[in-house]
Every structure is written in C-alpha cells, then in structure tokens.
Enzyme design. Structure first.
Site, PDB file in Angstrom:
ATOM      1  N   GLU A  31       0.840  -1.214   0.000  1.00  0.00           N
ATOM      2  CA  GLU A  31       0.000   0.000   0.000  1.00  0.00           C
ATOM      3  C   GLU A  31       0.873   1.263   0.000  1.00  0.00           C
ATOM      4  O   GLU A  31       0.529   2.279  -0.617  1.00  0.00           O
ATOM      5  CB  GLU A  31      -0.940   0.026   1.208  1.00  0.00           C
ATOM      6  CG  GLU A  31      -1.868  -1.174   1.363  1.00  0.00           C
ATOM      7  CD  GLU A  31      -2.955  -1.284   0.289  1.00  0.00           C
ATOM      8  OE1 GLU A  31      -3.087  -0.357  -0.545  1.00  0.00           O
ATOM      9  OE2 GLU A  31      -3.664  -2.311   0.267  1.00  0.00           O
TER      10      GLU A  31
ATOM     11  N   ASN B  22      -7.547   3.137  -5.201  1.00  0.00           N
ATOM     12  CA  ASN B  22      -7.805   1.773  -5.651  1.00  0.00           C
ATOM     13  C   ASN B  22      -6.793   1.289  -6.676  1.00  0.00           C
ATOM     14  O   ASN B  22      -6.932   0.175  -7.205  1.00  0.00           O
ATOM     15  CB  ASN B  22      -9.209   1.676  -6.242  1.00  0.00           C
ATOM     16  CG  ASN B  22     -10.256   1.871  -5.180  1.00  0.00           C
ATOM     17  OD1 ASN B  22     -10.141   1.327  -4.088  1.00  0.00           O
ATOM     18  ND2 ASN B  22     -11.255   2.684  -5.472  1.00  0.00           N
TER      19      ASN B  22
ATOM     20  N   HIS C  67      -8.086  -7.563  -6.213  1.00  0.00           N
ATOM     21  CA  HIS C  67      -9.280  -8.203  -5.654  1.00  0.00           C
ATOM     22  C   HIS C  67      -9.745  -9.374  -6.505  1.00  0.00           C
ATOM     23  O   HIS C  67     -10.178 -10.402  -5.982  1.00  0.00           O
ATOM     24  CB  HIS C  67     -10.431  -7.194  -5.538  1.00  0.00           C
ATOM     25  CG  HIS C  67     -10.332  -6.345  -4.307  1.00  0.00           C
ATOM     26  ND1 HIS C  67     -10.917  -5.098  -4.221  1.00  0.00           N
ATOM     27  CD2 HIS C  67      -9.709  -6.555  -3.127  1.00  0.00           C
ATOM     28  CE1 HIS C  67     -10.647  -4.590  -3.030  1.00  0.00           C
ATOM     29  NE2 HIS C  67      -9.913  -5.447  -2.354  1.00  0.00           N
TER      30      HIS C  67
END
Ligand SMILES: NC(=O)c1ccc[n+]([C@@H]2O[C@H](COP(=O)([O-])OP(=O)(O)OC[C@H]3O[C@@H](n4cnc5c(N)ncnc54)[C@H](O)[C@@H]3O)[C@@H](O)[C@H]2O)c1
Ligand SMILES: NC(=O)c1ccc[n+]([C@@H]2O[C@H](COP(=O)([O-])OP(=O)(O)OC[C@H]3O[C@@H](n4cnc5c(N)ncnc54)[C@H](O)[C@@H]3O)[C@@H](O)[C@H]2O)c1
Lengths: 369, 369
Positions: free
Chosen positions: A188, A248, A255
C-alpha cells in the site's frame, strides 16, 4: 538516539480529525483527558495477540481517569462479520456501555474496520479512536473513516463512512510485526508513492536496506510520508466521489485475483503488488507510462519480496485470464457496466480511466500470469 | 371535493431534505426522475400486506424509467434485526444492487427503520426515500433520519443517523390502517401537540368526531401539523444533543412499561399514552402544570381510546412501581446514572429535567397504576 516528538497531521474532512504520527501508546490517556470531558467509560477492542504486546502500555495512561473494559476478538479476516458485531454489542452492554462510551480500536485493519463499524452503529454512533498497530493500518486503513464488515456475498459490503475522533499512531508497535504483515503495508505504501509521491518512491529505492533492517528513523520517515499521502487524498474527497478512487490503484486487479483464489495462497499485499504491475502494463499500453518505468516498479516490488507475477506465488497457474476479467465486473466501484480502472501516469501520478477495453485488460492480465 | 396539492416542508439538517405532505404514490417516479439522473435500479423494501395495497400505485410511476425489484419483509417488530439485514443484503446483491441503487422504504416504522438502516450501511450508504404508510411513520418515524435494528439486548441498539433524500407522504394510504395502528400514531401526534403546538392540542379536542370518522381534510390538517412539529424539532437538533430529546416526552415511562410487559399486551401507543400521563403528574408535582391541565390531557387521550392507567389495559396490575423505576435506569438517554426526563410545561411546551428524584418518579408511577 532519541526520536523526535510526534507530528500532527489534520484530515480536513466534513468532520476534521487529527492523525498523530509517532505518538506513544502511554500518552493517549492524557490526550483523551484533555479533549473529552464527558467520557467515563472506555471500551478497548483488540485481539489477544496485540493485547499481549501492547494492552499494558496503552492501559497505563488510561486507568487513572477512566473505567476501562477490553473486548477481545480472535485474529482473522473472518471476524469482520455481523455475528461478531452482535457479540460485541452484547458484551458492550454488559459492561454498561452507553452513548458516552468511547471506543479504542487497538490493532490492525481487521480490528479497525470491525471496531469502527461497531462504534458507528452502537446506539447510533459513539466516539472512536483508531490506534493502528500494523503497517497497513498505520499508512492506510486507520485514515479516511471507512469502516465495514464482510458479508458472505462479498468483502466490506456493509459499512459506513465514520471518521474517528483521532488516529493515534505509535511507530514502535511495528517492531513486533511479522515480515509477511509488513509486506501487506509496503504494497500500500508503494501504491501511495506511485499515486502522488515520486520522492517517496525514490526513498524506497535508496533506503531498501535500512527499511529491511527496520531502522527506526527510516521507518518513521516512510510511514509518515505514506500516511500523509492518504491524509491528503481523503481530505480532498472523503466520500470517494472523485480523487479518493485513485487509492484503488492495483486493487481491481488484486481483488479479482484474491477472489479467484478464494483468499487462500495469496496475501492482500501480494494481490495488490501483482495488481500494481498489471495496472502499470495497462498504463504502458495506453501510453501513460514507459516500459522503463514499468520495470522500475517491478524491480522495487521484488526488492521487498513482493511478487510481480502470479506464478511467483502459486504453483497451479491461472491459465485463463477471462475468469479474472469476469470477476472485475463485480467490483463495487464499477458504474452501470463500465469498468472503472485506476492507472498510474508515470511514477507519482495516477488517473481514473473508464476507457479500457476488455481486450486491453486481458492483455494486462497476461503480463502477470 | 378535490384536495389541495401537496405541501413541501424542508428538514434543514446537516444534509437537508424535503418532506412532501400529501403527495401521491403514483407521482414519486416523476419526482425521482427529476432529481436523480444516475439512478437506474430501485429496490422497494416493504411487507406483503402493504405491498398488496400500494405496490401497484407506487410502481406505476417507476416502471417507465427504472429497473425495479421488491424485497419483502414479513410484518412485525422482530424483523428489525441483524439477521434480516443480512438477508436483505444477499437479496439486494442477487438483484444486482450497487452504489447507485436507490432504496424506497414503503411501509410503517418497522420498514422505515429496517430499510433505512440497510440503506445506511449497504456499500457504506446508498440513497433512501421514505414512503411512510402508517400514521406513526408519517408524523414521526419517517422524519429525522433515525434508522435502526433491534438487538436481543435492547430495542434500536444498532443504528445510524441517516437522512433520507426525501420523505414522500401519501395521506390516502392511511385509509386502510386498522384503528389500533391509528392509535399508535395518535399518541405521538398528541405528544407533538403537548411539546410545542397548543393549537394542535385544541384541534384534537374540537375535531374529535371528524378525526374518528377519518374525514380526509381534517386528517390532512392533523397529519400536516403533527409532522411539521417533528420537522421543526429535528431541524433544530438533528443529532439529539439538545432539543430533540423533547420528543422523548412520555417515552421513558412508556418504554419501561413496554419492557416490563415484554412488549405483550401493551401497544407502543398505549405505553406512550400512559407515559404522557405519568410525565404530566410529575410535571404537576414539580409545579410545571396545573391539575386541570393534567385532567385535560387524560380526557383527550381517553377520547381517542388511549389508556391513562395501566389497569385499563392489563388485568394483572403491576403492584410494585419499583421495578418500573429500575427499568428506567437502563434508558439509553440517561447520562452517567442521572435520570433525564422530559416534562410537559403547561400544554404546548416541554422541558428537559435532570432534577427528578426517584421518590417523585415513583409517585408519578403510582398515579397511573
Ligand atoms: N478501512 C480502510 O480504509 C481499509 C483499507 C485497507 C484495508 N482495510 C482492511 O484491513 C484489513 C487488513 O488489515 P491488516 O493488514 O492490518 O491485517 P490484520 O488486522 O488482520 O492484522 C494482521 C495480523 O497482525 C497481527 N498484529 C497486529 N498488530 C501487530 C503488532 N504490532 N505486532 C505483531 N502482530 C500484530 C494481528 O493479530 C493479525 O493477526 C482487511 O480487513 C482490509 O479490508 C481497510
Ligand atoms: N426512526 C424513528 O425516529 C422512529 C420513531 C418512532 C418509532 N419508530 C419505530 O417505528 C416502529 C413502529 O412503526 P409502526 O407503528 O408504523 O408499526 P409497523 O411498521 O409495524 O406497522 C404496523 C402494521 O401496519 C401495517 N400497515 C402499514 N401500513 C398500512 C396501511 N397503509 N394500511 C394497512 N396496514 C398497514 C403493517 O403491515 C404492520 O403490520 C417501531 O419499530 C419503532 O421503533 C422509529
């Protein structure tokens, strides 16, 4: 060597709140005392592992002024559930919690999301302090007010935008974090660098060794810069109606991969890492990024042990990217059928794109299979 | 005789929204079309009884522009649960609901609270329109943004402040409401009159017969005035930090009674009615109200079939008010042990009091036992 005092950064959302970077667990009590005159009762929601390491330090500063109760939640993503929410409610009421109770979420993103959601709905909302203890929670999940639980039909399906009263980040808690968990946060952080801090990206490149050694001052700088990117973006767009969507980056791909693998054999950090590479390839195809830049991203991820291809993490290769494409269709960020993707634009900038064709997305997948 | 056009009243909360008093079910589609360009999918949450009566009229105006799905919830307070929330989530996802889906809550307060809570947490919040079909929902629960579900440990324990985008009130739906349900709404309406509209109180006194006959024009006036009291109060204090607490007049007593009786053998309206009388006696003891005024309140309640003593509704008398006093202790509006009570101050005014002793409260209970 003594570390500098903590730094205070403000999230300037609808309801503003401070993020204390480099604060000390022991000092939270004093801060609460200075801020909230009507608090008498505190619920600390945490898990047994984290409590064992840090409950005592946190409690030390609280016991003088408050009635403190602990609510323990076992570790694991499956705990982010309505069932657990219901149990927390029972326990909270048994401890005499009321509208004036304050919740402290002490732990990683799972605790932050679950305890945050609990605080957002208990008696229609009680006060919340985030005390993140994983790298991911410190640079990402504790900031921005998103709280949620999962549902059998999908992750984070039920939740709220519920800003905490403060985020209290003690860097020293990261010392006990297993490297696998560090990686989730690094993915991240590198994402944040890609989105809007090319200097941070270079910092990762040059400070590789010190970061791996967990040199306190270097970590402090990295976590501070990465958190600050998140603070800046959510301050501009609390409710994800525009710029916040940039966060995102890599996640639509990630995902889909995590879902296809049923969240087994791939960590969130690995998913994001591969997702970042896929997005970089797609950006390259769209003329937003040179191949040299794509390679630079891959090199950095690999340096920190993060994968850039699916084969690096699983033996049985996913042969048909079509199923991954299908899974991206279900993303809750999509809008009426059109796929919305975040693409890096060089290093240190990102854009929202609704223009990618399925063929282009398939090509990107093929680069990471 | 043709009824006047609808009236639009604005709730001027943090996020303002209009309340359309006297709107028509058939016209909601047109309104949505004019307001929300990006809505494609609508979920109507309702119960089978209400749907049978009103779904067709509502649907008529929607089908041209939207993909519409119904989610049915059986009637009854027990449906306000986390389990039902979870089932609604499953069903919504199966119907392809996403962040742009709009929820219509078509029904009484149970549907409004449950569908409202669902809308507040589904994908961190999707748009909500309240279409109240009971008197209680029209004058009270649809206005003010409180949504919630119950928990085994207490009513409305989990919820949110989640303002709807609009409240669409069609008075004609009240024609089919059984009188027992009307009473629940009347108790709240008389409460509104007591809190801040002595004119409305007199209107109830003089229009008793027409109201019982459900004369459309008289009902329209009563519902409009009563709703407007609620709109005014929640506009001044959305989050119940001050004036909104006045709306609890009669409720601390009422809830204790309902709880003691396990919500059986006493309706909410009956509980509130008896609670209003107890609060009036307490106000009298405190010098806030004359005995003549207390009697005037009792007379009005009785006129509409609402009880003023517990013996009017149950055979087995509650002999010991002490247990009722204990139950008031648990009220979620209390603050650190002190009981906060709302008292009428004459007719048409109410005050928040923290000064009542247990002995005074017991005396008030004894007046209604
Ligand atoms: N709300 C948001 O904006 C947001 C953003 C990103 C991710 N998330 C959520 O965050 C969750 C993942 O969070 P996470 O990566 O922190 O995982 P986590 O919360 O599961 O923590 C990982 C593990 O580390 C342990 N741990 C925590 N702190 C420790 C410490 N200081 N020392 C040793 N061990 C420690 C925990 O016991 C746990 O087993 C996911 O549920 C995800 O959906 C939320
Ligand atoms: N959110 C708030 O601010 C607030 C305020 C007060 C009460 N409440 C909640 O409201 C709920 C009670 O609401 P209620 O009194 O409307 O009860 P309800 O919703 O249970 O409705 C009562 C019954 O009337 C039927 N019904 C509804 N509309 C009808 C119509 N037009 N014709 C014929 N039958 C109809 C329903 O099927 C139901 O069986 C409680 O759960 C209470 O907690 C919420």
């Amino acid at each position: 060597m003594s570390l500098p005092e903590y730094q205070k950064v403000e999230v300037t959302a609808n309801i503003p709140y401070p993020v204390f970077l480099g604060a000390q667990l022991e000092a939270l009590g004093e801060y609460l005392h200075s801020q909230f005159q009507d608090v008498e009762h505190i619920l600390i929601i945490t898990n047994p592992q984290v409590a064992k390491l840090y409950a005592e330090r946190l409690q030390k500063g609280l016991l003088v002024d408050y009635r403190v109760n602990f609510l323990f939640v076992p570790a694991g993503e499956t705990e982010k559930s309505l069932e657990r929410l219901s149990q927390l409610t029972t326990a909270a009421l048994r401890f005499g919690a009321d509208r004036h109770t304050l919740v402290i979420a002490l732990g990683g993103g799972v605790i932050g999301d679950l305890a945050g959601f609990f605080a957002s709905v208990f008696m229609r909302g009680i006060r919340l302090i985030q005390v993140p203890t994983t790298l991911l929670a410190q640079v990402d999940s504790s900031i921005g007010g998103k709280v949620a639980v999962n549902h059998p039909a999908g992750k984070n399906i039920l939740g709220a935008f519920y800003p905490p009263r403060a985020v209290w980040t003690d860097f020293t808690t990261l010392e006990s974090l297993p490297w696998e968990e560090v990686e989730n946060g690094l993915a991240e952080s590198i994402k944040h660098a890609l989105i809007e801090d090319s200097g941070l990206f270079e910092f990762f490149e040059t400070e590789e060794e010190s970061l791996k050694r967990r040199d306190p001052l270097i970590w402090r700088e990295m976590v501070t810069r990465s958190s600050t990117v998140k603070v800046r973006i959510v301050s501009q767009d609390e409710r994800e109606q525009g710029r916040r969507a940039l966060l995102n980056l890599g996640h639509s791909f990630g995902h889909a991969l995590e879902t296809e693998m049923n969240y087994r054999g791939v960590t969130h950090g690995q998913g994001v890492s591969i997702g970042l590479v896929a997005a970089a390839h797609l950006a390259n195809a769209k003329g937003l990024m040179t191949m040299a830049e794509v390679d630079r991203i891959k090199r950095l991820l690999n340096k920190f042990g993060l994968p850039t291809k699916i084969t690096e993490i699983v033996e049985t290769t996913i042969k048909d990217p079509q199923v991954l494409l299908q899974l991206m269709q279900a993303d809750k960020k999509n809008q009426g059928g059109r796929k919305i993707l975040i693409l890096p634009h060089g290093i240190g900038r990102a854009v929202i794109s609704k223009e990618c064709t399925d063929a282009e997305i398939l090509d990107a997948w093929n680069q990471v299979i």
